[in-house]
Design a protein around this motif. Structure first.
Motif, PDB file in Angstrom:
ATOM      1  N   VAL A 226      -4.184   6.331  -1.021  1.00  0.00           N
ATOM      2  CA  VAL A 226      -3.354   5.232  -1.509  1.00  0.00           C
ATOM      3  C   VAL A 226      -2.804   5.601  -2.884  1.00  0.00           C
ATOM      4  O   VAL A 226      -3.514   6.129  -3.742  1.00  0.00           O
ATOM      5  N   ASP A 227      -1.524   5.362  -3.094  1.00  0.00           N
ATOM      6  CA  ASP A 227      -0.865   5.655  -4.367  1.00  0.00           C
ATOM      7  C   ASP A 227      -1.586   4.914  -5.502  1.00  0.00           C
ATOM      8  O   ASP A 227      -1.774   3.704  -5.454  1.00  0.00           O
ATOM      9  N   ASN A 228      -1.998   5.672  -6.526  1.00  0.00           N
ATOM     10  CA  ASN A 228      -2.727   5.073  -7.644  1.00  0.00           C
ATOM     11  C   ASN A 228      -1.889   4.924  -8.915  1.00  0.00           C
ATOM     12  O   ASN A 228      -2.419   4.626  -9.981  1.00  0.00           O
ATOM     13  N   ASN A 229      -0.586   5.208  -8.806  1.00  0.00           N
ATOM     14  CA  ASN A 229       0.346   5.055  -9.924  1.00  0.00           C
ATOM     15  C   ASN A 229       0.112   6.078 -11.037  1.00  0.00           C
ATOM     16  O   ASN A 229       0.577   5.891 -12.157  1.00  0.00           O
ATOM     17  N   PHE A 230      -0.622   7.157 -10.751  1.00  0.00           N
ATOM     18  CA  PHE A 230      -0.872   8.201 -11.741  1.00  0.00           C
ATOM     19  C   PHE A 230       0.005   9.430 -11.516  1.00  0.00           C
ATOM     20  O   PHE A 230      -0.209  10.454 -12.147  1.00  0.00           O
ATOM     21  N   LYS A 231       0.961   9.334 -10.595  1.00  0.00           N
ATOM     22  CA  LYS A 231       1.813  10.473 -10.227  1.00  0.00           C
ATOM     23  C   LYS A 231       0.977  11.656  -9.720  1.00  0.00           C
ATOM     24  O   LYS A 231       1.307  12.826  -9.953  1.00  0.00           O
ATOM     25  N   GLU A 232      -0.098  11.345  -9.039  1.00  0.00           N
ATOM     26  CA  GLU A 232      -0.955  12.375  -8.456  1.00  0.00           C
ATOM     27  C   GLU A 232      -0.259  12.959  -7.228  1.00  0.00           C
ATOM     28  O   GLU A 232       0.254  12.220  -6.383  1.00  0.00           O
ATOM     29  N   VAL A 233      -0.244  14.278  -7.116  1.00  0.00           N
ATOM     30  CA  VAL A 233       0.514  14.949  -6.055  1.00  0.00           C
ATOM     31  C   VAL A 233       0.100  14.461  -4.675  1.00  0.00           C
ATOM     32  O   VAL A 233       0.946  14.137  -3.833  1.00  0.00           O
ATOM     33  N   LYS A 234      -1.191  14.386  -4.392  1.00  0.00           N
ATOM     34  CA  LYS A 234      -1.626  14.043  -3.040  1.00  0.00           C
ATOM     35  C   LYS A 234      -1.500  12.558  -2.713  1.00  0.00           C
ATOM     36  O   LYS A 234      -1.671  12.172  -1.560  1.00  0.00           O
ATOM     37  N   ALA A 235      -1.197  11.732  -3.715  1.00  0.00           N
ATOM     38  CA  ALA A 235      -1.105  10.298  -3.471  1.00  0.00           C
ATOM     39  C   ALA A 235       0.291   9.728  -3.661  1.00  0.00           C
ATOM     40  O   ALA A 235       0.537   8.578  -3.300  1.00  0.00           O
ATOM     41  N   THR A 256       8.733  19.421  -8.867  1.00  0.00           N
ATOM     42  CA  THR A 256       8.344  18.380  -9.826  1.00  0.00           C
ATOM     43  C   THR A 256       6.871  18.465 -10.215  1.00  0.00           C
ATOM     44  O   THR A 256       6.401  17.659 -11.024  1.00  0.00           O
ATOM     45  N   ILE A 257       6.131  19.426  -9.656  1.00  0.00           N
ATOM     46  CA  ILE A 257       4.712  19.554  -9.978  1.00  0.00           C
ATOM     47  C   ILE A 257       4.541  20.137 -11.380  1.00  0.00           C
ATOM     48  O   ILE A 257       5.215  21.092 -11.763  1.00  0.00           O
ATOM     49  N   ASP A 258       3.645  19.556 -12.152  1.00  0.00           N
ATOM     50  CA  ASP A 258       3.375  20.009 -13.519  1.00  0.00           C
ATOM     51  C   ASP A 258       2.619  21.342 -13.468  1.00  0.00           C
ATOM     52  O   ASP A 258       1.495  21.386 -12.961  1.00  0.00           O
ATOM     53  N   PRO A 259       3.180  22.443 -13.962  1.00  0.00           N
ATOM     54  CA  PRO A 259       2.500  23.739 -13.888  1.00  0.00           C
ATOM     55  C   PRO A 259       1.191  23.786 -14.671  1.00  0.00           C
ATOM     56  O   PRO A 259       0.296  24.571 -14.366  1.00  0.00           O
ATOM     57  N   GLU A 260       1.067  22.940 -15.694  1.00  0.00           N
ATOM     58  CA  GLU A 260      -0.159  22.917 -16.487  1.00  0.00           C
ATOM     59  C   GLU A 260      -1.222  22.004 -15.878  1.00  0.00           C
ATOM     60  O   GLU A 260      -2.416  22.161 -16.152  1.00  0.00           O
ATOM     61  N   ARG A 261      -0.783  21.066 -15.052  1.00  0.00           N
ATOM     62  CA  ARG A 261      -1.698  20.151 -14.355  1.00  0.00           C
ATOM     63  C   ARG A 261      -1.226  20.023 -12.917  1.00  0.00           C
ATOM     64  O   ARG A 261      -0.609  19.035 -12.534  1.00  0.00           O
ATOM     65  N   PRO A 262      -1.485  21.028 -12.091  1.00  0.00           N
ATOM     66  CA  PRO A 262      -0.878  21.090 -10.756  1.00  0.00           C
ATOM     67  C   PRO A 262      -1.317  19.996  -9.788  1.00  0.00           C
ATOM     68  O   PRO A 262      -0.765  19.900  -8.698  1.00  0.00           O
TER      69      PRO A 262
END
Length: 388
Positions: A226-235, A256-262
């Protein structure tokens, strides 16, 4: 003769006490991760059992109606729900929710806050985002994974972690050439069968006889976060707007994936509006792909993208809160845990149903997405199975 007295010791020395305390600390430090692992193992088994119940419900539904519940089905009379209901709505009487099904299948003359409603809600309910309709706000435990901590705010639609597999295509997988009123879209009718090559087809009825690759070789449903509003890739599902490059090469969706926080998308990435529950898993009753469908393109816990809002076509990836992968439900009712390292072919390849009207990607074309893509298609003569 001088006698020797034995001295009596009444306690531990300071050194002994410190040694004992250190040993206890080490044991507690070892125990806590073991307890956490045991709890997650229990939650994972509970999640698997939920999926088994859904699989049994699908088979019982098919035995009763000689077809599977439609993904994005429903009614259009008196506007109704505009053919936007998920497959889970039809399964409610088969997952021990007969009372809820009776509320949905009959007119309802009361709002969620208890006030009278005139005219009443029609049979099969209104659109899935109507928060005056109590059934859409009712959380069903069978549709939730206990490892996912997200809970809906008060008076929001209830969540789900189990989504229908609609195959390995991207373009038009939100409607399969069928309008909200149930009529066919003339411009793409000749290619109707190729838009959703999975166990389910959006707005199209499927039966077990359509699964020519075999029920045990075809994914029926997949787990989602479930989308947690944290812009987490898998959600999170990225809203690409007018940038449709991912339709041609899905791997472009990774930009759009953050290379420092993939595990997260870059700040400012355009995702759908969390505050109005337009995200993955945020409405169990909503059959639109973003909310309750998965595609077998990117491997588990990978990126997801959509053309634009919650009603558009796109790539919707399996994901979970379990370490290393996610559960899938096979057509025969078996539940498998798929790791993130499953062979997923060429993610730079064109989607099998893109571009629309192309003669180079016929409906029966082999999935370009390897074993993972093959497991998501129902009739492409790709019968690779999963072994224990």
């Amino acid at each position: 003769m001088i006698s020797k007295r034995r001295t009596r010791r009444d306690g531990f020395t300071l050194v002994e006490l410190l040694v004992v305390i250190a040993i206890i600390g080490i044991l507690v430090g070892l125990l806590l991760p073991a307890v956490q692992a045991a709890r997650e193992a229990a939650r994972r088994m509970s999640c698997s059992n939920n999926f088994k119940q859904i699989g049994l419900a699908i088979h019982n539904y098919h035995s009763t109606y000689k077809q599977m519940p439609m993904q994005s089905g429903g009614t259009y009379e008196n506007v109704g729900n505009r053919h936007l209901l998920s497959y889970m709505v039809g399964l409610t009487p088969f997952v021990e929710q007969q009372g809820l099904w009776e509320q949905i299948s009959n007119p309802r003359a009361v709002n969620h806050n208890g006030t009278p409603r005139t005219p009443p809600f029609p049979s099969m309910g209104p659109v899935p985002w109507d928060r005056n309709y109590t059934p859409w706000l009712t959380q069903l435990g069978t549709y939730r994974c206990p490892s996912d901590p997200e809970t809906p705010p008060a008076n929001y639609e209830a969540f789900t972690n189990y989504a229908a597999c609609i195959g390995d295509g991207i373009a038009s997988n939100n409607h399969s050439c069928v309008n909200q009123d149930g009529t066919e879209m003339g411009w793409c009718t000749p290619r109707k069968g190729s838009f959703n090559r999975g166990f389910f087809q959006t707005r199209v009825t499927t039966k077990f006889r359509d699964i020519l690759d075999g029920l045990s070789n075809t994914i029926a449903c997949g787990e989602i976060c479930v989308d947690n509003n944290f812009k987490e890739v898998k959600a999170t599902v990225v809203n690409r707007g007018s940038d449709a490059s991912f339709f041609i090469t899905p791997v472009d969706c990774k930009d759009t994936i953050d290379p420092e926080r993939p595990q997260f998308h870059l700040p400012g990435t355009n995702t759908n509006n969390y505050s109005v529950s337009q995200g993955k898993g945020m409405r169990w009753c909503d059959g639109r792909p973003m909310l309750s469908s998965i595609t077998t393109i990117m491997p588990p816990n990978g990126v997801s993208c959509a053309w634009s809002g919650d009603g558009s076509d796109g790539m919707f990836t399996v994901g979970s809160r379990h370490p290393g992968g996610a559960h899938v439900l096979m057509g025969d009712g078996a539940v498998r845990f798929i790791t993130e390292s499953i062979e997923a072919g060429d993610n730079t390849a064109n989607s099998p149903n893109w571009p629309v009207g192309s003669s180079t990607t016929p409906p029966g074309a082999k999935s370009p997405y390897g074993l993972w893509g093959a497991l998501g298609t129902r009739a492409c003569k790709e019968t690779q199975g999963l072994t224990d």
